[in-house]
Structures are given as C-alpha cells and as structure tokens.
Design a protein around this motif. Structure first.
Motif, PDB file in Angstrom:
ATOM      1  N   GLN A  63       0.816  -1.208   0.000  1.00  0.00           N
ATOM      2  CA  GLN A  63       0.000   0.000   0.000  1.00  0.00           C
ATOM      3  C   GLN A  63       0.850   1.259   0.000  1.00  0.00           C
ATOM      4  N   MET A  64       0.564   2.146  -0.957  1.00  0.00           N
ATOM      5  CA  MET A  64       1.173   3.473  -0.968  1.00  0.00           C
ATOM      6  C   MET A  64       0.269   4.337  -0.102  1.00  0.00           C
ATOM      7  N   MET A  65       0.761   4.715   1.064  1.00  0.00           N
ATOM      8  CA  MET A  65      -0.059   5.400   2.060  1.00  0.00           C
ATOM      9  C   MET A  65      -0.098   6.913   1.884  1.00  0.00           C
ATOM     10  N   GLU A  66       1.073   7.517   1.725  1.00  0.00           N
ATOM     11  CA  GLU A  66       1.162   8.969   1.630  1.00  0.00           C
ATOM     12  C   GLU A  66       2.199   9.325   0.572  1.00  0.00           C
ATOM     13  N   VAL A  67       1.930  10.410  -0.144  1.00  0.00           N
ATOM     14  CA  VAL A  67       2.903  10.903  -1.119  1.00  0.00           C
ATOM     15  C   VAL A  67       3.049  12.409  -0.930  1.00  0.00           C
ATOM     16  N   TYR A  68       4.286  12.829  -0.736  1.00  0.00           N
ATOM     17  CA  TYR A  68       4.638  14.238  -0.613  1.00  0.00           C
ATOM     18  C   TYR A  68       5.685  14.546  -1.675  1.00  0.00           C
ATOM     19  N   GLU A  69       5.990  15.805  -1.855  1.00  0.00           N
ATOM     20  CA  GLU A  69       6.951  16.185  -2.891  1.00  0.00           C
ATOM     21  C   GLU A  69       8.318  15.536  -2.681  1.00  0.00           C
ATOM     22  N   GLU A  70       8.789  15.482  -1.440  1.00  0.00           N
ATOM     23  CA  GLU A  70      10.123  14.946  -1.162  1.00  0.00           C
ATOM     24  C   GLU A  70      10.168  13.436  -0.973  1.00  0.00           C
ATOM     25  N   TYR A  71       9.070  12.838  -0.505  1.00  0.00           N
ATOM     26  CA  TYR A  71       9.091  11.415  -0.156  1.00  0.00           C
ATOM     27  C   TYR A  71       7.683  10.833  -0.197  1.00  0.00           C
ATOM     28  N   ALA A  72       7.643   9.499  -0.120  1.00  0.00           N
ATOM     29  CA  ALA A  72       6.380   8.765  -0.041  1.00  0.00           C
ATOM     30  C   ALA A  72       6.521   7.708   1.054  1.00  0.00           C
ATOM     31  N   VAL A  73       5.388   7.294   1.612  1.00  0.00           N
ATOM     32  CA  VAL A  73       5.365   6.261   2.647  1.00  0.00           C
ATOM     33  C   VAL A  73       4.559   5.090   2.113  1.00  0.00           C
ATOM     34  N   GLN A  74       5.172   3.908   2.147  1.00  0.00           N
ATOM     35  CA  GLN A  74       4.546   2.693   1.635  1.00  0.00           C
ATOM     36  C   GLN A  74       4.671   1.599   2.690  1.00  0.00           C
ATOM     37  N   ALA A  75       3.751   0.649   2.664  1.00  0.00           N
ATOM     38  CA  ALA A  75       3.841  -0.507   3.561  1.00  0.00           C
ATOM     39  C   ALA A  75       5.097  -1.304   3.220  1.00  0.00           C
ATOM     40  N   PHE A  76       5.753  -1.859   4.242  1.00  0.00           N
ATOM     41  CA  PHE A  76       6.970  -2.630   4.047  1.00  0.00           C
ATOM     42  C   PHE A  76       6.659  -4.036   3.553  1.00  0.00           C
ATOM     43  N   ALA A  77       7.476  -4.516   2.644  1.00  0.00           N
ATOM     44  CA  ALA A  77       7.502  -5.917   2.220  1.00  0.00           C
ATOM     45  C   ALA A  77       8.971  -6.277   2.055  1.00  0.00           C
ATOM     46  N   SER A  78       9.350  -7.463   2.462  1.00  0.00           N
ATOM     47  CA  SER A  78      10.755  -7.881   2.361  1.00  0.00           C
ATOM     48  C   SER A  78      11.177  -7.941   0.906  1.00  0.00           C
ATOM     49  N   PRO A  79      12.260  -7.255   0.546  1.00  0.00           N
ATOM     50  CA  PRO A  79      12.719  -7.305  -0.850  1.00  0.00           C
ATOM     51  C   PRO A  79      13.178  -8.710  -1.232  1.00  0.00           C
ATOM     52  N   LEU A  80      13.039  -9.049  -2.497  1.00  0.00           N
ATOM     53  CA  LEU A  80      13.545 -10.332  -2.977  1.00  0.00           C
ATOM     54  C   LEU A  80      15.068 -10.284  -3.006  1.00  0.00           C
ATOM     55  N   ALA A  81      15.673 -11.408  -2.730  1.00  0.00           N
ATOM     56  CA  ALA A  81      17.133 -11.494  -2.744  1.00  0.00           C
ATOM     57  C   ALA A  81      17.661 -11.272  -4.151  1.00  0.00           C
ATOM     58  N   LEU A  82      18.797 -10.612  -4.232  1.00  0.00           N
ATOM     59  CA  LEU A  82      19.469 -10.429  -5.511  1.00  0.00           C
ATOM     60  C   LEU A  82      20.153 -11.728  -5.917  1.00  0.00           C
ATOM     61  N   LYS A  83      20.382 -11.904  -7.198  1.00  0.00           N
ATOM     62  CA  LYS A  83      21.182 -13.022  -7.703  1.00  0.00           C
ATOM     63  C   LYS A  83      22.456 -12.426  -8.262  1.00  0.00           C
ATOM     64  N   ASP A  84      23.583 -12.824  -7.725  1.00  0.00           N
ATOM     65  CA  ASP A  84      24.867 -12.264  -8.156  1.00  0.00           C
ATOM     66  C   ASP A  84      24.862 -10.738  -8.096  1.00  0.00           C
TER      67      ASP A  84
END
Length: 191
Positions: A63-84
């Motif tokens: 969920q994108m909760m808030e959007v301001y000119e400098e930043y936005a606040v979104q719900a956290f989700a664990s990023p997928l691991a990088l490969k190499d």
C-alpha cells in the motif's frame, strides 16, 4: 511522518533506484524522491493501489499510504534477494508468480501502461511469504519520454553490471551518462 528524515540512515537503507532511495521505518518504507520522476512514480503507485483496492486486489500490492513532494510512505515488504548482486526477470514458470499475479501484470500493462513488471526488484514478500508488487509506478510513456532522455543526459543513472572499482565485486552500478568514470557501487559510496 514529521520525523521521516530520522529514518533515512545507513542502517535503515533498503535500496536505491534511478529516481528513488528507500529506507525502512518499522512496518513502512520511506521512498525518498531523488528526481521528479520518482515523485510521479509514487503518485502513480498511489493511484494504482486505490484502483486495486476497489477491485479487491489490494493484497497483491504494498500500500502506498502517503505521497509528498520529497518522499512517499509505503507498507513494508521484504525485498527479494538479488542473484549475483543484481535483479533478474521473473519467468512465468516461477512458482511465486500465481495466475492472479499474471492477470494483474496484464491489467497493469493494458490499463496503466506499466513498465518493467517482471523485474525482481519490483516485488517483495509480504508477512505470509507471498509475492507482492512494491515498485509499480513507472509507465512506458514516462520511461520513453522522460527517463531515457534524462539518463542519456547523465542526469539520472542507468544501471550497469560491472566490477566495482573499490570492492572488486561484480554487481549493479549506477552510471550517470557515458562520461561517468566512477565505477564504485552504492555500498562503496556512490550515490
């Protein structure tokens, strides 16, 4: 989030793209807009989330909760691991991509002109271990008409896979135009 800048520290750093830098703030993330295109992406994510909520698909999106000119606040989700040390394209055979995900990818493509929908960097895992969209605001039109000219001019970075000149590890590097000779990775100090 009056104190949003307090979370924008090295220990909370999650990742960086060409137009936004992301920090964790508990169960939320702060997406700092590095370029006006980053703000436009965040606004598009807010719009898409609101539409998906009306359609009953909100559980597939952070969920994108808030959007301001400098930043936005979104719900956290664990990023997928990088490969190499790099992102990768999810294939249709990836067990994490359900038929609902594929349906939503088609919907985002057709209805919102969404771009780069299968890049692993655009997904995260929710608390139940399910794949969700976390970066879904770039459109093909914005990419072609705004991002590409800015990247060609060296104003926003393109991502190259090369060895970092500091740590020597092959990974994604941020390169600002064809004359950028700084081949360090983000971890070694390049912004």
């Amino acid at each position: 989030m009056e104190n949003w800048k307090d979370y924008c520290s090295e220990e909370n750093f999650l990742g960086i793209g060409s137009t936004r830098k992301v920090y964790r703030a508990g169960d939320k993330v702060i997406k700092v807009h590095l370029h006006p295109i980053g703000y436009e992406q965040s606004m598009q994510e807010k719009l898409i989330y609101q539409v998906m909520e009306r359609l009953g698909y909100q559980s597939f999106f952070a969920q994108m909760m808030e959007v301001y000119e400098e930043y936005a606040v979104q719900a956290f989700a664990s990023p997928l691991a990088l490969k190499d040390f790099q992102t990768y394209d999810l294939s249709n055979e990836d067990q994490r991509l359900t038929s609902e995900h594929l349906k939503l990818i088609e919907l985002l493509d057709c209805e919102f002109d969404s771009f780069d929908l299968k890049d692993s960097g655009n997904f995260g895992m929710d608390d139940n271990g399910r794949l969700i969209f976390i970066d879904y605001g770039m459109t093909k039109k914005r990419y072609e008409q705004e991002w590409v000219p800015e990247a060609d001019a060296g104003l926003i970075p393109q991502i190259y896979f090369e060895a970092c000149q500091s740590c020597g590890i092959e990974k994604e590097l941020r390169i600002y135009g064809e004359h950028d000779q700084d081949r360090r990775c983000v971890e070694c100090g390049k912004c």
